[in-house]
Design a protein around this motif. Structure first.
Motif, PDB file in Angstrom:
ATOM      1  N   ARG A   1       0.822  -1.219   0.000  1.00 37.98           N
ATOM      2  CA  ARG A   1       0.000   0.000   0.000  1.00 37.98           C
ATOM      3  C   ARG A   1       0.855   1.268   0.000  1.00 37.98           C
ATOM      4  NH1 ARG A   1      -0.122  -2.327   4.951  1.00 37.98           N
ATOM      5  NH2 ARG A   1       0.238  -1.062   6.820  1.00 37.98           N
ATOM      6  N   ASN A   2       1.961   1.264   0.729  1.00 36.87           N
ATOM      7  CA  ASN A   2       2.823   2.458   0.773  1.00 36.87           C
ATOM      8  C   ASN A   2       3.483   2.713  -0.578  1.00 36.87           C
ATOM      9  OD1 ASN A   2       2.258   2.943   3.501  1.00 36.87           O
ATOM     10  ND2 ASN A   2       3.912   1.591   4.181  1.00 36.87           N
ATOM     11  N   GLN A   3       3.906   1.624  -1.231  1.00 40.48           N
ATOM     12  CA  GLN A   3       4.523   1.761  -2.552  1.00 40.48           C
ATOM     13  C   GLN A   3       3.506   2.243  -3.593  1.00 40.48           C
ATOM     14  OE1 GLN A   3       4.934  -0.709  -0.466  1.00 40.48           O
ATOM     15  NE2 GLN A   3       7.093  -1.309  -0.334  1.00 40.48           N
ATOM     16  N   ILE A   4       2.271   1.757  -3.471  1.00 47.33           N
ATOM     17  CA  ILE A   4       1.203   2.181  -4.383  1.00 47.33           C
ATOM     18  C   ILE A   4       0.937   3.674  -4.219  1.00 47.33           C
ATOM     19  CG2 ILE A   4      -1.271   1.979  -4.876  1.00 47.33           C
ATOM     20  CD1 ILE A   4      -1.018  -1.010  -4.103  1.00 47.33           C
ATOM     21  N   ASN A   5       0.801   4.104  -2.962  1.00 52.34           N
ATOM     22  CA  ASN A   5       0.555   5.529  -2.697  1.00 52.34           C
ATOM     23  C   ASN A   5       1.706   6.393  -3.187  1.00 52.34           C
ATOM     24  OD1 ASN A   5      -1.917   5.012  -1.478  1.00 52.34           O
ATOM     25  ND2 ASN A   5      -1.033   4.844   0.575  1.00 52.34           N
ATOM     26  N   SER A   6       2.948   5.896  -3.005  1.00 52.74           N
ATOM     27  CA  SER A   6       4.124   6.647  -3.424  1.00 52.74           C
ATOM     28  C   SER A   6       4.180   6.769  -4.944  1.00 52.74           C
ATOM     29  CB  SER A   6       5.390   5.961  -2.908  1.00 52.74           C
ATOM     30  OG  SER A   6       6.555   6.608  -3.371  1.00 52.74           O
ATOM     31  N   TYR A   7       3.839   5.690  -5.647  1.00 48.23           N
ATOM     32  CA  TYR A   7       3.880   5.690  -7.112  1.00 48.23           C
ATOM     33  C   TYR A   7       2.863   6.683  -7.686  1.00 48.23           C
ATOM     34  CZ  TYR A   7       3.484   3.986 -11.927  1.00 48.23           C
ATOM     35  OH  TYR A   7       3.447   3.895 -13.288  1.00 48.23           O
ATOM     36  N   ILE A   8       1.650   6.674  -7.091  1.00 51.13           N
ATOM     37  CA  ILE A   8       0.585   7.562  -7.589  1.00 51.13           C
ATOM     38  C   ILE A   8       0.791   8.992  -7.103  1.00 51.13           C
ATOM     39  CG2 ILE A   8      -1.916   8.012  -7.534  1.00 51.13           C
ATOM     40  CD1 ILE A   8      -2.312   4.986  -7.233  1.00 51.13           C
ATOM     41  N   GLY A   9       1.266   9.106  -5.856  1.00 51.11           N
ATOM     42  CA  GLY A   9       1.438  10.435  -5.271  1.00 51.11           C
ATOM     43  C   GLY A   9       0.276  10.824  -4.385  1.00 51.11           C
ATOM     44  N   LEU A  10      -0.624   9.876  -4.100  1.00 47.64           N
ATOM     45  CA  LEU A  10      -1.787  10.123  -3.236  1.00 47.64           C
ATOM     46  C   LEU A  10      -2.060   8.893  -2.383  1.00 47.64           C
ATOM     47  CD1 LEU A  10      -4.276  11.739  -5.805  1.00 47.64           C
ATOM     48  CD2 LEU A  10      -3.087  12.946  -3.967  1.00 47.64           C
ATOM     49  N   ASP A  11      -2.646   9.097  -1.211  1.00 45.17           N
ATOM     50  CA  ASP A  11      -2.993   7.995  -0.315  1.00 45.17           C
ATOM     51  C   ASP A  11      -4.406   7.499  -0.656  1.00 45.17           C
ATOM     52  OD1 ASP A  11      -3.329   6.166   1.682  1.00 45.17           O
ATOM     53  OD2 ASP A  11      -3.154   7.592   3.341  1.00 45.17           O
ATOM     54  N   ILE A  12      -4.513   6.654  -1.692  1.00 42.25           N
ATOM     55  CA  ILE A  12      -5.833   6.191  -2.144  1.00 42.25           C
ATOM     56  C   ILE A  12      -5.865   4.671  -2.345  1.00 42.25           C
ATOM     57  CG2 ILE A  12      -6.519   8.360  -3.232  1.00 42.25           C
ATOM     58  CD1 ILE A  12      -5.683   7.181  -5.926  1.00 42.25           C
ATOM     59  N   TRP A  13      -4.947   3.939  -1.745  1.00 40.57           N
ATOM     60  CA  TRP A  13      -4.866   2.495  -1.994  1.00 40.57           C
ATOM     61  C   TRP A  13      -6.161   1.778  -1.622  1.00 40.57           C
ATOM     62  CZ3 TRP A  13      -5.461  -1.425   1.562  1.00 40.57           C
ATOM     63  CH2 TRP A  13      -5.440  -1.070   2.904  1.00 40.57           C
ATOM     64  N   PHE A  14      -6.795   2.204  -0.498  1.00 41.06           N
ATOM     65  CA  PHE A  14      -8.015   1.526  -0.049  1.00 41.06           C
ATOM     66  C   PHE A  14      -9.175   1.781  -1.016  1.00 41.06           C
ATOM     67  CE2 PHE A  14     -11.866   1.113   2.624  1.00 41.06           C
ATOM     68  CZ  PHE A  14     -11.706  -0.216   2.988  1.00 41.06           C
ATOM     69  N   LEU A  15      -9.246   2.992  -1.558  1.00 42.40           N
ATOM     70  CA  LEU A  15     -10.282   3.296  -2.547  1.00 42.40           C
ATOM     71  C   LEU A  15     -10.098   2.451  -3.806  1.00 42.40           C
ATOM     72  CD1 LEU A  15     -10.492   7.213  -2.325  1.00 42.40           C
ATOM     73  CD2 LEU A  15     -12.146   5.544  -1.459  1.00 42.40           C
ATOM     74  N   LEU A  16      -8.844   2.264  -4.211  1.00 43.63           N
ATOM     75  CA  LEU A  16      -8.573   1.433  -5.385  1.00 43.63           C
ATOM     76  C   LEU A  16      -8.970  -0.024  -5.135  1.00 43.63           C
ATOM     77  CD1 LEU A  16      -5.105   2.805  -6.592  1.00 43.63           C
ATOM     78  CD2 LEU A  16      -7.388   3.391  -7.428  1.00 43.63           C
ATOM     79  N   LEU A  17      -8.788  -0.494  -3.911  1.00 45.74           N
ATOM     80  CA  LEU A  17      -9.187  -1.857  -3.566  1.00 45.74           C
ATOM     81  C   LEU A  17     -10.704  -2.008  -3.659  1.00 45.74           C
ATOM     82  CD1 LEU A  17      -8.278  -4.645  -2.588  1.00 45.74           C
ATOM     83  CD2 LEU A  17      -8.472  -3.806  -0.233  1.00 45.74           C
ATOM     84  N   LEU A  18     -11.441  -1.014  -3.170  1.00 45.27           N
ATOM     85  CA  LEU A  18     -12.902  -1.036  -3.292  1.00 45.27           C
ATOM     86  C   LEU A  18     -13.330  -1.014  -4.759  1.00 45.27           C
ATOM     87  CD1 LEU A  18     -14.055   1.450  -0.477  1.00 45.27           C
ATOM     88  CD2 LEU A  18     -14.126  -1.054  -0.436  1.00 45.27           C
ATOM     89  N   TRP A  19     -12.660  -0.221  -5.560  1.00 50.51           N
ATOM     90  CA  TRP A  19     -12.930  -0.149  -7.004  1.00 50.51           C
ATOM     91  C   TRP A  19     -12.750  -1.522  -7.638  1.00 50.51           C
ATOM     92  CZ3 TRP A  19     -10.282   4.125 -10.513  1.00 50.51           C
ATOM     93  CH2 TRP A  19     -10.908   4.122 -11.772  1.00 50.51           C
ATOM     94  N   LEU A  20     -11.701  -2.221  -7.214  1.00 51.61           N
ATOM     95  CA  LEU A  20     -11.443  -3.573  -7.719  1.00 51.61           C
ATOM     96  C   LEU A  20     -12.611  -4.507  -7.419  1.00 51.61           C
ATOM     97  CD1 LEU A  20      -9.417  -5.763  -8.821  1.00 51.61           C
ATOM     98  CD2 LEU A  20      -8.732  -6.080  -6.438  1.00 51.61           C
ATOM     99  N   TYR A  21     -13.095  -4.483  -6.184  1.00 53.65           N
ATOM    100  CA  TYR A  21     -14.182  -5.387  -5.792  1.00 53.65           C
ATOM    101  C   TYR A  21     -15.470  -5.116  -6.565  1.00 53.65           C
ATOM    102  CZ  TYR A  21     -11.364  -6.921  -1.776  1.00 53.65           C
ATOM    103  OH  TYR A  21     -10.375  -7.454  -0.981  1.00 53.65           O
TER     104      TYR A  21
END
Length: 415
Positions: free
Chosen positions: A109-129
């Protein structure tokens, strides 16, 4: 005149399906207009990075097993008048893969947020579901030959999305939330599922192994397809800036919208072509590959020529002057798009004749070669380098498929 009417009447379902797909694509373009007009080029680049991340996890989470319902479900439907064995086989596969992907999301999750530049990993997980539901419904309706209903899923979600982004002020995190909400709007389509197609849990080991084997090879191929876009974006992000990512992805989104029409061929005809090869119906295969294919490709060529002529006007109308550099990128990618349309006919041959291992090997080769070529060309040609690489790779793999498939299709018809 009578011949034209007869031609259109015989293909009215395909025409309706295509028009709805066109409508959904246009709605996607309209939503892009709202987004790019309200976001800066850099923020659009950040949103593009978020899209590449969700695409990666969608690929790893469930997309790789999606077509198993379409190809194996249609065969099962023809034989047993249900898709129950395929449905439950895929449920087992997707349950395990989603657990693995969820763990991956949490661990990185930290690497994902760092790559995008925003703390949205949990929202992306919900989008996936939520995307899993859309995928299940889409593939089910295609397998049971309710193609119009399958297209209405995307149509409905996109209309709802446009309403939301036109009414709600948004930044990048809000856009992700609006995507989740709009996709959730299709849940009522579950009421259209025929209960006779899906019943209580059923585990057929040989059938499961066949579906799993097919799906695993799709995983390799889907990863390859994903890497073509992700690879381009990653290369641009490494060598250039987020602004350049936004400029490139503006053209790439239009390219994906156009090539999405190529999916009409595979989505609409997959069930029928699969049944015709399985039943050894040579006449129908001949009609499809030596007549229907020519009509479809002729129409697609005309469409691409029109897009090439008006590409600058399209870019300026949708994105505005700040995306003028996207024009030449779009023109290069449109050449590759023409190839994609023809290539879809060979994809049908590979998947319906158990040549999916070869098909996915081609996809993997294409992805790796595309990344390597993008790295080389971006240093000499700048932002258009990855676009040239994508088109060149499409041409090379297409020529291989022509050589491999055409003689085998001809032999099938003559034998």
């Amino acid at each position: 005149m009578k011949k034209i009417l007869f031609f259109l009447n015989n293909r009215k379902n395909f025409i309706s399906f295509s028009l709805l797909r066109l409508g959904a694509t246009i709605l996607g373009l309209v939503s892009n207009i709202f987004i790019v007009r309200k976001l800066s080029v850099e923020d659009f680049g950040i949103f593009s990075l978020a899209l590449t991340v969700i695409s990666l996890f969608t690929t790893l989470g469930f997309s790789w097993s999606s077509s198993s319902i379409l190809y194996y479900g249609s065969k099962e439907k023809a034989k047993y008048n249900s898709i129950n064995k395929t449905f439950w086989s895929r449920n087992i596969i997707i349950f395990v893969s989603l657990i693995i992907v969820t763990i991956g999301f949490i661990l990185f999750r930290n690497q994902i947020n760092s790559y995008i530049g925003l703390d949205i990993w949990f929202l992306l997980l919900l989008w996936l579901y939520v995307s899993v539901i859309e995928d299940y419904l889409n593939q089910y309706f295609l397998a049971v030959k309710k193609q119009i209903t399958s297209t209405m899923l995307s149509f409905t979600a996109k209309i709802f999305y446009i309403i939301l982004i036109s009414l709600v002020p948004f930044d990048v995190p809000t856009l992700v939330i609006l995507n989740i909400v709009s996709l959730s709007s299709i849940i009522f389509y579950t009421l259209s599922i025929n209960r006779k197609d899906i019943s209580k849990f059923e585990f057929d080991k040989p059938w499961f192994k066949e579906v799993l084997n097919f799906s695993l090879w799709q995983l390799f191929g889907f990863a390859g397809v994903y890497l073509i876009n992700f690879g381009d974006v990653a290369v641009i992000k490494y060598y250039m800036t987020n602004k350049d990512v936004g400029i490139y992805n503006a053209a790439y989104q239009l390219f994906m919208g156009v090539t999405g029409f190529a999916n009409i061929i595979s989505n609409y005809y997959a069930g029928t072509v699969s049944e015709n090869f399985a039943s050894n119906n040579k006449e129908n295969i001949k009609q499809f590959y030596y007549k229907e294919r020519l009509y479809i490709f002729a129409i697609s060529i005309v469409g691409h020529i029109v897009l090439l002529i008006f590409s600058k006007y399209i870019i300026l109308t949708i994105y505005g002057e700040k995306y003028i550099e996207s024009v030449i990128i779009l023109n290069i990618l449109l050449i590759g798009s023409m190839i994609r349309f023809l290539e879809r006919f060979y994809m049908l041959y590979y998947n319906t004749n158990r040549k999916y291992k070869l098909q996915q090997t081609i996809n993997i080769f294409r992805a790796v070669f595309n990344v390597v070529l993008s790295i080389i060309l971006i240093q000499f040609m700048g932002l258009i380098g990855p676009a040239v690489a994508t088109t060149v790779v499409f041409i090379i793999t297409f020529l291989f498929s022509v050589f491999y498939c055409e003689k085998r299709i001809s032999l099938f018809i003559k034998d």
